[in-house]
Scaffold this motif. Sequence first.
Motif: not given
Length: 457
Positions: A1-5, A173-177, A183-184
């Motif tokens: 899953m790509p990370v949101i930046d 704090y990377p996340y995509g969902t 979790k982060q």
Amino acid sequence: MPVIDLSVFDLFKVGPGPSSSHTIGPMRAGYDFIQAARALPAELLSRAAGLEVRLYGSLSATGKGHGTDRAVLAGLLGRSPESCPPEFLDELAAHPLARRTTELGPASLGLSTANVIFDSIEHSYASNNTLVIRLLGADAAAGALFEREYASIGGGFLVIKGQPEPKRGAPAYPYGTMSELRKQLDDNGLTLHRLILENEMAVTGADEAEIMAGLDTILRVMDEAVSAGLAVDGVLPGPIGLNRKARHIFERSKIKRQTHENIIGQMCAFAFAAAEENAAGHIIVTAPTCGSAGIIPAMARIMRTRLALSEQSIREGLLAAAAVGFLAKQNATIAGAEGGCQAEIGVAAAMAAAMLAHATGYGAHVAENAAETALEHHLGMTCDPVGGYVQIPCIERNAMSVVKAYTAFVIATDILPAQHKVGLDQAIEAMRATGRDMSCKYKETAQGGLALCVPNC
């Protein structure tokens, strides 16, 4: 899953209405093209004889009602959305065929809306909302001297074919969902707004004070749009002849005795006000788009005036709203041309519900549940603007949806979080699938729904 930046200020953009994809995006395209053209060699520019803009997809279908021709023309004349006064666009609308000039080194080129061609609605380009801008020589048969292909993908976002995305820092704090975001938050003991703030600093390099100042600007422009809309009466631009209603609704709300009627009336009035300013082509903030620009400003005004929340709480709520907008854009769409009105109004309602939940002190689970409930009850909503104008049903939908956002907040805060069965990730996936299956006539083309059933109002 790509990370949101993404940056918060990618999502919340200041600019003229009535459409982020049809007005702000094309204006940015015109501005980008003219800056790039001015950097071309003088020898090539000496052969320039004209400019041509071709609009495809829903840009072609509803571009006249959305003011796409004058928006891209304003960009080619050197105006950017952030600094273009609405009076300039009003003058272009009043005199669309008047010849104006733009300077390209040795060349001085005449421009009017006649340079903008409304091309095919169905086409083979990758994006529904595609525009192609060409610098032409005297011999048109020889082809363009220079051209660029742009995709206006909603929310004022622009993709330029062949151009790499600007490099950014990696989020802290990377996340995509939403599940990854939760979790982060749990692993690092962070609140939702703090995580978004830390990521903003890491991605953009801005410090906390700069970001907070930027949020204050966004909230100020939102509130100014509400105030401006409440201050005027009259008829909105275009052939529909739609009367402004915000001021009347607000005045009526003051005399209603029941508290629930009073607050709902004011909520609707504030949403009408900002949405009517958008329909008039005046300055608003994409939240996440122009078509949904009344929902978060209305919620913010209610939070400030009726709920007596502090400005810091409202700022933090806006960061929580951004998290929801990021997730929708990353995993589905925020463009009416791609997903129907569920992608604009539905996402805005979800953002506003999360904003209110977070600002009033509830945790991320409640904010998520509020956002999910709001989005769930917009699934399948079509984008069917009558006459191609962002007026019917768009303005009333802003009012209805801020009430839905408030209701979603009430539901989420009155039940146990563990009893909530549908996650935000699931609702966003449902929106994506629904938008994919939706006929193109219900995606901002004004070829179905109310756009056909109410043709002569």
